[in-house]
Write a protein that holds these residues in place. Structure first.
Motif, PDB file in Angstrom:
ATOM      1  N   LEU A 105      11.194   4.218  -7.113  1.00 44.79           N
ATOM      2  CA  LEU A 105      10.335   3.849  -5.980  1.00 44.79           C
ATOM      3  C   LEU A 105      11.165   3.449  -4.752  1.00 44.79           C
ATOM      4  O   LEU A 105      10.777   3.753  -3.620  1.00 44.79           O
ATOM      5  CB  LEU A 105       9.390   2.705  -6.376  1.00 44.79           C
ATOM      6  CG  LEU A 105       8.276   3.126  -7.328  1.00 44.79           C
ATOM      7  CD1 LEU A 105       7.582   1.910  -7.924  1.00 44.79           C
ATOM      8  CD2 LEU A 105       7.253   4.018  -6.612  1.00 44.79           C
ATOM      9  N   ILE A 106      12.284   2.779  -4.985  1.00 43.82           N
ATOM     10  CA  ILE A 106      13.152   2.394  -3.859  1.00 43.82           C
ATOM     11  C   ILE A 106      13.634   3.665  -3.143  1.00 43.82           C
ATOM     12  O   ILE A 106      13.607   3.752  -1.914  1.00 43.82           O
ATOM     13  CB  ILE A 106      14.358   1.543  -4.345  1.00 43.82           C
ATOM     14  CG1 ILE A 106      13.865   0.161  -4.806  1.00 43.82           C
ATOM     15  CG2 ILE A 106      15.418   1.403  -3.262  1.00 43.82           C
ATOM     16  CD1 ILE A 106      14.917  -0.709  -5.468  1.00 43.82           C
ATOM     17  N   LYS A 107      14.017   4.648  -3.930  1.00 46.51           N
ATOM     18  CA  LYS A 107      14.513   5.909  -3.356  1.00 46.51           C
ATOM     19  C   LYS A 107      13.381   6.609  -2.574  1.00 46.51           C
ATOM     20  O   LYS A 107      13.576   7.027  -1.431  1.00 46.51           O
ATOM     21  CB  LYS A 107      15.011   6.806  -4.507  1.00 46.51           C
ATOM     22  CG  LYS A 107      15.626   8.098  -4.082  1.00 46.51           C
ATOM     23  CD  LYS A 107      16.437   8.706  -5.236  1.00 46.51           C
ATOM     24  CE  LYS A 107      16.847  10.121  -4.927  1.00 46.51           C
ATOM     25  NZ  LYS A 107      15.780  11.115  -5.120  1.00 46.51           N
ATOM     26  N   ALA A 108      12.207   6.674  -3.197  1.00 45.29           N
ATOM     27  CA  ALA A 108      11.066   7.332  -2.538  1.00 45.29           C
ATOM     28  C   ALA A 108      10.692   6.581  -1.260  1.00 45.29           C
ATOM     29  O   ALA A 108      10.370   7.191  -0.232  1.00 45.29           O
ATOM     30  CB  ALA A 108       9.880   7.389  -3.501  1.00 45.29           C
ATOM     31  N   PHE A 109      10.753   5.257  -1.308  1.00 47.01           N
ATOM     32  CA  PHE A 109      10.394   4.461  -0.131  1.00 47.01           C
ATOM     33  C   PHE A 109      11.370   4.726   1.008  1.00 47.01           C
ATOM     34  O   PHE A 109      10.962   4.933   2.158  1.00 47.01           O
ATOM     35  CB  PHE A 109      10.369   2.965  -0.486  1.00 47.01           C
ATOM     36  CG  PHE A 109      10.024   2.104   0.698  1.00 47.01           C
ATOM     37  CD1 PHE A 109       8.708   1.938   1.099  1.00 47.01           C
ATOM     38  CD2 PHE A 109      11.017   1.477   1.442  1.00 47.01           C
ATOM     39  CE1 PHE A 109       8.379   1.170   2.217  1.00 47.01           C
ATOM     40  CE2 PHE A 109      10.708   0.709   2.553  1.00 47.01           C
ATOM     41  CZ  PHE A 109       9.383   0.552   2.934  1.00 47.01           C
ATOM     42  N   LYS A 110      12.657   4.738   0.695  1.00 47.71           N
ATOM     43  CA  LYS A 110      13.681   4.971   1.729  1.00 47.71           C
ATOM     44  C   LYS A 110      13.472   6.333   2.393  1.00 47.71           C
ATOM     45  O   LYS A 110      13.526   6.454   3.607  1.00 47.71           O
ATOM     46  CB  LYS A 110      15.081   4.932   1.112  1.00 47.71           C
ATOM     47  CG  LYS A 110      15.633   3.519   1.007  1.00 47.71           C
ATOM     48  CD  LYS A 110      17.115   3.536   0.652  1.00 47.71           C
ATOM     49  CE  LYS A 110      17.584   2.132   0.346  1.00 47.71           C
ATOM     50  NZ  LYS A 110      18.583   2.067  -0.702  1.00 47.71           N
ATOM     51  N   GLN A 122       0.827  -1.206   0.000  1.00 43.21           N
ATOM     52  CA  GLN A 122       0.000   0.000   0.000  1.00 43.21           C
ATOM     53  C   GLN A 122       0.862   1.258   0.000  1.00 43.21           C
ATOM     54  O   GLN A 122       0.551   2.225  -0.704  1.00 43.21           O
ATOM     55  CB  GLN A 122      -0.947  -0.009   1.217  1.00 43.21           C
ATOM     56  CG  GLN A 122      -2.011   1.083   1.169  1.00 43.21           C
ATOM     57  CD  GLN A 122      -2.855   1.034  -0.110  1.00 43.21           C
ATOM     58  OE1 GLN A 122      -3.373  -0.029  -0.461  1.00 43.21           O
ATOM     59  NE2 GLN A 122      -2.974   2.155  -0.813  1.00 43.21           N
ATOM     60  N   VAL A 123       1.956   1.238   0.768  1.00 39.90           N
ATOM     61  CA  VAL A 123       2.851   2.411   0.792  1.00 39.90           C
ATOM     62  C   VAL A 123       3.386   2.676  -0.618  1.00 39.90           C
ATOM     63  O   VAL A 123       3.402   3.812  -1.091  1.00 39.90           O
ATOM     64  CB  VAL A 123       4.026   2.172   1.787  1.00 39.90           C
ATOM     65  CG1 VAL A 123       5.110   3.234   1.620  1.00 39.90           C
ATOM     66  CG2 VAL A 123       3.533   2.157   3.231  1.00 39.90           C
ATOM     67  N   VAL A 124       3.776   1.601  -1.304  1.00 38.32           N
ATOM     68  CA  VAL A 124       4.348   1.753  -2.655  1.00 38.32           C
ATOM     69  C   VAL A 124       3.279   2.246  -3.638  1.00 38.32           C
ATOM     70  O   VAL A 124       3.559   3.089  -4.503  1.00 38.32           O
ATOM     71  CB  VAL A 124       5.016   0.429  -3.106  1.00 38.32           C
ATOM     72  CG1 VAL A 124       5.288   0.423  -4.594  1.00 38.32           C
ATOM     73  CG2 VAL A 124       6.314   0.230  -2.331  1.00 38.32           C
ATOM     74  N   ILE A 125       2.060   1.754  -3.492  1.00 40.59           N
ATOM     75  CA  ILE A 125       0.965   2.238  -4.356  1.00 40.59           C
ATOM     76  C   ILE A 125       0.780   3.750  -4.156  1.00 40.59           C
ATOM     77  O   ILE A 125       0.701   4.520  -5.117  1.00 40.59           O
ATOM     78  CB  ILE A 125      -0.350   1.464  -4.057  1.00 40.59           C
ATOM     79  CG1 ILE A 125      -0.243   0.022  -4.584  1.00 40.59           C
ATOM     80  CG2 ILE A 125      -1.570   2.183  -4.639  1.00 40.59           C
ATOM     81  CD1 ILE A 125      -1.378  -0.906  -4.171  1.00 40.59           C
ATOM     82  N   ASP A 126       0.774   4.177  -2.880  1.00 40.70           N
ATOM     83  CA  ASP A 126       0.586   5.608  -2.587  1.00 40.70           C
ATOM     84  C   ASP A 126       1.753   6.440  -3.131  1.00 40.70           C
ATOM     85  O   ASP A 126       1.537   7.501  -3.727  1.00 40.70           O
ATOM     86  CB  ASP A 126       0.439   5.827  -1.073  1.00 40.70           C
ATOM     87  CG  ASP A 126      -0.831   5.201  -0.519  1.00 40.70           C
ATOM     88  OD1 ASP A 126      -1.756   4.899  -1.321  1.00 40.70           O
ATOM     89  OD2 ASP A 126      -0.925   5.000   0.708  1.00 40.70           O
ATOM     90  N   LEU A 127       2.977   5.933  -2.936  1.00 44.70           N
ATOM     91  CA  LEU A 127       4.151   6.681  -3.421  1.00 44.70           C
ATOM     92  C   LEU A 127       4.147   6.763  -4.948  1.00 44.70           C
ATOM     93  O   LEU A 127       4.445   7.814  -5.522  1.00 44.70           O
ATOM     94  CB  LEU A 127       5.452   6.020  -2.941  1.00 44.70           C
ATOM     95  CG  LEU A 127       5.771   6.137  -1.445  1.00 44.70           C
ATOM     96  CD1 LEU A 127       6.986   5.271  -1.097  1.00 44.70           C
ATOM     97  CD2 LEU A 127       6.029   7.589  -1.037  1.00 44.70           C
ATOM     98  N   ALA A 128       3.787   5.645  -5.591  1.00 43.00           N
ATOM     99  CA  ALA A 128       3.756   5.627  -7.065  1.00 43.00           C
ATOM    100  C   ALA A 128       2.722   6.631  -7.579  1.00 43.00           C
ATOM    101  O   ALA A 128       2.991   7.380  -8.532  1.00 43.00           O
ATOM    102  CB  ALA A 128       3.442   4.226  -7.566  1.00 43.00           C
ATOM    103  N   ASN A 129       1.567   6.672  -6.918  1.00 44.01           N
ATOM    104  CA  ASN A 129       0.536   7.618  -7.335  1.00 44.01           C
ATOM    105  C   ASN A 129       1.039   9.059  -7.187  1.00 44.01           C
ATOM    106  O   ASN A 129       0.828   9.900  -8.062  1.00 44.01           O
ATOM    107  CB  ASN A 129      -0.752   7.417  -6.536  1.00 44.01           C
ATOM    108  CG  ASN A 129      -1.441   6.108  -6.903  1.00 44.01           C
ATOM    109  OD1 ASN A 129      -1.215   5.553  -7.980  1.00 44.01           O
ATOM    110  ND2 ASN A 129      -2.271   5.594  -6.029  1.00 44.01           N
ATOM    111  N   GLU A 130       1.725   9.305  -6.044  1.00 40.54           N
ATOM    112  CA  GLU A 130       2.269  10.665  -5.833  1.00 40.54           C
ATOM    113  C   GLU A 130       3.295  11.032  -6.908  1.00 40.54           C
ATOM    114  O   GLU A 130       3.405  12.186  -7.297  1.00 40.54           O
ATOM    115  CB  GLU A 130       2.953  10.752  -4.468  1.00 40.54           C
ATOM    116  CG  GLU A 130       1.984  11.075  -3.345  1.00 40.54           C
ATOM    117  CD  GLU A 130       2.636  10.894  -1.981  1.00 40.54           C
ATOM    118  OE1 GLU A 130       3.846  11.169  -1.849  1.00 40.54           O
ATOM    119  OE2 GLU A 130       1.927  10.440  -1.061  1.00 40.54           O
TER     120      GLU A 130
END
Ligand code: PMP
Length: 291
Positions: free
Chosen positions: A275-280, A214-222
């Motif tokens: 996405l890895i960068k945004a997640f970190k 879910q976090v990755v879905i939200d980050l990808a959308n952003e």
């Protein structure tokens, strides 16, 4: 190494943290658990993990003997006691000690414990260079038998798949559902990217509703990428532009080969790396403070 474990609300030294061999968690895998990470002195997505723990318990009719707020405070306490800044937290609730029959109502009191320690799921090189994975014959449990939304102590289905992957020289297994569609991996959700859009199997395909997913879905959308839940076969995986896995322990890990077929040019994809960068960045800047 974490010195203390929280056992039934009390901090005990890890070597003295023990439960009965008559506990149905041990005898039958009758219990539920969570895996949570701490980043930069904060517990990541604590509310979401505790909600999922209590939902898992509700589905199997296991009454956790303390409130959600008390559970969250204990998690913070054990992290503090172990000096956790970046770490991995494992809350577990078992049915408790009972008779040798299955009957859960003959178990006296549920046990709950929290381990706060470290985890490294895959060797570091796989995060840089990507992971080769393999589809296995072991199918994901059918949701009608045990819903994948229950994060239960009974992980044999996934362990069998992991053994199979290991026998083929792969670190992780892709598990298909009964209809042959991709469900998830043994401890991670899976995403594919096609035409700059992200696709992941729906929970109804046999996937755990992952918190990292879910976090990755939200980050990808952003970041402006469309995300869709979709059923797909393993053949569709082979021809995707990018593939990656998500999970609390795994975090976001690029997949570069599936069943011997390189994904695109066989190196981690551009959007995956983004996405890895945004997640970190996100994981290191949010969460429930430990201090
Ligand atoms: N699927 C399975 C079977 C898992 O055990 C996990 C790990 N909890 C996941 C997916 C990923 O979920 P999360 O991102 O919440 O850790």
């Amino acid at each position: 190494m974490g010195k203390y474990v929280c056992l039934n609300g009390k901090l005990v030294e890890r070597d003295n943290a023990a439960i009965s061999v008559f506990d149905h968690g041990v005898l039958y895998g009758d219990g539920v658990f969570e895996g949570i990470r701490a980043y930069n002195g904060r517990v990541f997505k604590l509310d979401e993990h505790i909600d999922r723990l209590y939902n898992s318990a509700k589905i199997i009719m296991l009454d956790i003997p303390i409130s959600k707020d008390e559970f969250k405070s204990l998690i913070v306490e054990v992290c503090k006691a172990n000096g956790i800044v970046d770490g991995y937290i494992r809350p577990v609730v078992t049915r408790g000690a009972g008779t040798l029959g299955l009957a859960p109502w003959r178990c006296s009191n549920p046990n709950f414990f929290i381990i706060a320690d470290k985890i490294q799921l895959y060797p570091h090189e796989f995060y840089e260079n990507g992971l080769p994975i393999a589809t296995v014959a072991t199918r994901r449990n059918i949701p009608e038998a045990l819903s994948p939304i229950v994060k239960s102590l009974n992980y044999l289905n996934n362990i069998m798949a992991k053994i199979e992957a290991h026998n083929y020289g792969a670190e992780e297994a892709i598990m298909l559902n009964q209809d042959g569609f991709v469900a998830e991996c043994t401890g991670d959700n899976i995403f594919v990217i096609q035409h700059e859009k992200l696709f992941t199997p729906p929970v109804s395909a046999g996937a755990l509703p992952g918190i990292t997913r879910q976090v990755v879905i939200d980050l990808a959308n952003e970041l402006g990428y469309e995300t869709w839940e979709k059923l797909f076969s393993r053949a569709e995986l082979y021809i995707s532009a990018e593939v990656f896995l998500t999970g609390t322990a795994a975090e976001v890990v690029p997949v570069v080969k599936v069943d011997g077929r390189p994904i695109s040019d066989g190196t981690p994809g551009k959007i995956t790396r983004e996405l890895i960068k945004a997640f970190k960045e996100y994981a290191n800047s949010t969460g429930t403070p430990i201090k």
